[in-house]
Design an enzyme around this catalytic site. Structure first.
Site, short mmCIF file in Angstrom:
data_model
loop_
_atom_site.label_atom_id
_atom_site.label_comp_id
_atom_site.label_asym_id
_atom_site.label_seq_id
_atom_site.Cartn_x
_atom_site.Cartn_y
_atom_site.Cartn_z
N ASP A 533 0.84 -1.20 0.00
CA ASP A 533 0.00 0.00 0.00
C ASP A 533 0.87 1.24 0.00
O ASP A 533 2.08 1.17 0.21
CB ASP A 533 -0.92 -0.02 1.23
CG ASP A 533 -0.14 -0.21 2.52
OD1 ASP A 533 0.64 0.69 2.87
OD2 ASP A 533 -0.29 -1.26 3.18
N GLU A 613 22.86 -22.34 -17.85
CA GLU A 613 21.93 -21.44 -17.13
C GLU A 613 22.67 -20.21 -16.62
O GLU A 613 22.14 -19.10 -16.64
CB GLU A 613 21.26 -22.18 -15.97
CG GLU A 613 20.21 -23.18 -16.42
CD GLU A 613 19.72 -24.07 -15.27
OE1 GLU A 613 18.52 -24.38 -15.26
OE2 GLU A 613 20.54 -24.45 -14.40
#
Ligand code: GLA
Length: 732
Positions: A533, A613
């Protein structure tokens, strides 16, 4: 002029770049809401109609005028006790239990700066303030409605200050039983209520429902804004879409319990009220005492959700987030949580730093487990002392060793909590929120500290400061891992204050720590997005978006979040597969594409990556670094609805519309599927754009009018990213 007062008609107009908000103090002294929407240069009081309506009462001073009823009129700050039976914004209980507050207009004041709120987060920056004073003479109560005008981002903010100016002569103490911060009344029109519901690890799903007769509400009574309903909501006309139509957004600048109510009344009018939750709230006010309600940020768009989101993104980035990192490109980090959970020592952290450095990752974060006796999540919260035995060294030695690898260093804290299995709890059981004689509700086997007590806050402040001074620390993740219950503080006789005062205690600690350590990058977290928020974003410029790091779920979570929050505030990490929350396997490219849209990082054991990777991670990090200014500061467009479509698609365009990065993730694949097309947005109509990878050149107008097909060979969970650059020659 952003704020205009028409003295003759007592009409106040607030103007932003594209919107107007208008209200009027009428002949009886009631503050009527006249208009909020597209910018207008007109007085809207002609919209007010009055006639005799059964069972809708009249204020005494209306005398024989039975047409005037607050039950039907649009208002700025409706109060219980005035004959308005809809959702009210303000409820005051007197000592004897009655509710009869009656607020009348008593004056105004215009200021050439945006107001601030003592002890509470609020939008800051260039702006203007309108203060409207309302008074209840009998109760000796003054209410100041605060309106902030942020012209450039089309934002109006609202807040409320309540002051008891008289004592015994006016009946003594009163109790504020409800203080909402904003109310919007609409005289007509069909509206949808768009809310963002969810749960731990699956936050901010979008729900759109027609506002029908009765009250529809979302909110939180958990003492945190919650995973379950976000304190950002939208009211939209039924036909509103991403690109067209009217909509209003409201975001509460508060991280505790809240309520957002929408009501269609008996006359088909719509009322929207947002503010503190009424549950377990009862705030006593005696002579001379003042109460401040947190702020609501409002914005209106006539051009769909896209434009509305853009207002909120700008407002959050420029008027809510603060500090050194506000406009900075955030470092790429690797977090130890999903890499090793509680099972690490100092060597493991140094190894992670070494591997990070090899891959270009800039920071290592040592998550939960470095303090007290914490080997799992059952103990030690509150004991903010470095577990040197576990680490095998001091914090300062560890941070030095990490820095030697050329990597920055961060740690995790959860300052509001206490484990019963801790030294702090043994010494100070009274510091935990719990009701005498009742066994407390436990969650994650922990209790919540009484942050309404400033002694507790001071103690934790000292402890955290002492930890942060021990090492060279560049980042702190501030976590909060349970909902509040057993609201009782030994420090007060007024338990109805505690939830609000708790939040103020949290804010005071955040304010002090962020001021004391301004160079630290603070990241908020509450089991992921349980306190996502504007209140938290005022102190921490980013928040860990969700404990769910699965790329496919994240497409939906980040989509929902993007309506009210910019991507730069969403912590997003690439984690291992099978994903720890869902078991799903997605390729590394897709995980990168999704995480890169937010504040980017990794959350896996880098040592377990294959050479191939590792090479991919190096490329990802390099790509992110190149693209970060665009990704974090560009204008964001949602190109699909992943809750309905088989794909997630979004794009970011830079301010000059010269560069755009479009990302697509295939969420499901079926045999012989229809081709998927994405229609782009935000490009220049008259420009050509070149696909950076293939060199193919497209017309901006065409990409926006009809779009382009995504590669047909894309498999389930695979992704596609295309970087467009304006092609300077051959302008159309
Ligand atoms: C919460 C956070 C996680 C992690 C753990 C540690 O769940 O959201 O990211 O920090 O706590 O206990």
């Amino acid at each position: 002029m952003a704020i205009v007062y028409d003295e003759e008609r007592r009409i106040f107009s607030l103007h932003t770049k594209k919107t107007t908000y208008q209200m009027m103090a009428d002949g009886y002294g009631y503050l009527l809401h006249l208009y909020y929407g597209k910018k207008l240069d007109a007085s809207m009081e002609y919209m007010i109609t009055c006639f005799d309506r059964g069972f809708s009462g009249n204020p005494y001073d209306a005398g024989a005028d039975r047409g005037y009823s607050l039950d039907a009129l649009p208002q700025e700050f409706p109060v219980l006790g005035t004959g308005d039976y809809r959702s009210t914004a303000f409820q005051v209980r007197e000592e004897n239990g009655c509710f009869g507050c009656d607020l009348r207009y008593a004056g105004y004041c215009i200021k050439d700066e945006k107001y601030a709120l003592p002890g509470l987060p609020a939008a800051y920056g260039e702006g203007q303030t309108l203060e409207i004073l309302l008074r209840d003479q009998r109760l000796g109560l003054e209410v100041t409605l605060l309106y902030g005008v942020l012209e450039e981002c089309d934002v109006i903010t609202r807040s409320v200050k309540v002051q008891k100016v008289a004592g015994e002569e006016c009946g003594g103490k009163v109790y504020l039983e409800k203080v909402s911060s904003a109310c919007l009344d609409f005289l007509h029109g069909q509206f949808d209520f768009i809310t963002f519901y969810g749960r731990h690890a699956m936050e901010r799903n979008l729900q759109r429902a027609r506002i029908s007769h009765g009250k529809q509400s979302v909110g939180s009574t958990r003492g945190a804004s919650s995973h379950q309903y976000n304190p950002f909501v939208i009211l939209a006309r039924s036909e509103t879409s991403e690109e067209t139509g009217e909509c209003y957004g409201a975001s509460f600048v508060y991280s505790g319990s809240f309520s957002a109510e929408a009501e269609k009344d008996q006359y088909d009018q719509i009322r929207f009220v947002m503010g503190l939750s009424e549950e377990q709230f009862s705030y006593p006010l005696d002579k001379g005492e003042i109460f401040h309600a947190p702020e609501v940020v409002l914005s209106y768009s006539a051009e769909g959700f896209q434009e509305l989101s853009c207002h909120f993104h700008q407002c959050v980035r420029e008027h809510i987030c603060r500090g050194r990192y506000r406009d900075r490109i955030r470092p790429v980090l690797v977090n130890s949580w999903e890499a090793c959970y509680f099972d690490f020592n100092g060597e493991d952290i140094v190894r992670l730093a070494e591997q990070a450095a090899e891959l270009g990752i800039e920071m290592v974060v040592m998550d939960d487990g470095w303090f007290g006796q914490r080997e799992d999540d059952n103990s030690s919260l509150g004991d903010w002392e470095v577990n040197e035995r576990k680490l095998g060294c001091t914090l300062s030695q560890l941070s030095d060793r990490v820095h030697e690898k050329g990597v920055q260093f961060g740690i995790w804290i959860e300052p509001e909590m206490v484990s019963q299995e801790s030294r702090l709890y043994r010494e100070h059981p009274e510091w935990a929120l719990q009701i005498p004689g009742k066994k407390p509700v436990r969650a994650r086997n922990q209790l919540v500290l009484d942050f309404s007590d400033s002694d507790v806050v001071q103690y934790i402040y000292d402890k955290i400061c002492s930890v942060l001074r021990q090492g060279d620390i560049q980042y702190v993740k501030w976590d909060m891992n349970r909902s509040l219950a057993d609201i009782y503080s030994g420090k007060t006789r007024q338990q109805g204050k505690v939830l609000y005062d708790y939040m103020k205690g949290v804010y005071s600690l955040l304010e002090r720590l962020t001021a004391e350590f301004p160079d630290i990058l603070w990241e908020g977290c509450a089991g992921g997005g349980g306190r996502f928020d504007l209140g938290m974003l005022y102190y921490t410029p980013q928040i860990w978006c969700s404990d769910n790091s699965d790329a496919i779920d994240r497409v939906c979570i980040q989509y929902g979040t993007s309506f009210g929050y910019p991507m730069s505030v969403m912590g997003a990490h690439v984690s291992a597969v099978p994903n720890h929350q869902t078991g799903r396997v997605t390729d590394l490219h897709t995980r990168g594409v999704v995480a890169m849209t937010g504040a980017f990082g990794y959350e896996l054991d880098l040592g377990r990556l294959s050479e191939e990777e590792k090479e991919q991670v190096r490329e990802q990090v390099a790509m992110y670094r190149r693209m970060a200014p665009l990704l974090q500061q560009g204008r964001y467009y949602r190109l699909s609805n992943p809750f309905e479509d088989s794909h997630g698609a979004w794009m970011v365009v830079d301010e000059d519309q010269k560069q755009a990065l479009c990302s697509v993730v295939l969420l499901e694949k079926h045999g012989n599927m229809p081709v998927i097309y994405v229609r782009l947005q935000g490009l220049k109509e008259g420009a050509k754009y070149r696909d950076h990878a293939t060199g193919a050149v497209y017309s901006g107008a065409a990409l926006m009018a009809y779009g382009m097909p995504i590669p047909v060979g894309l498999g389930e969970y695979q992704s596609w990213q295309i970087l467009f650059e304006e092609w300077e020659e051959n302008r159309l």
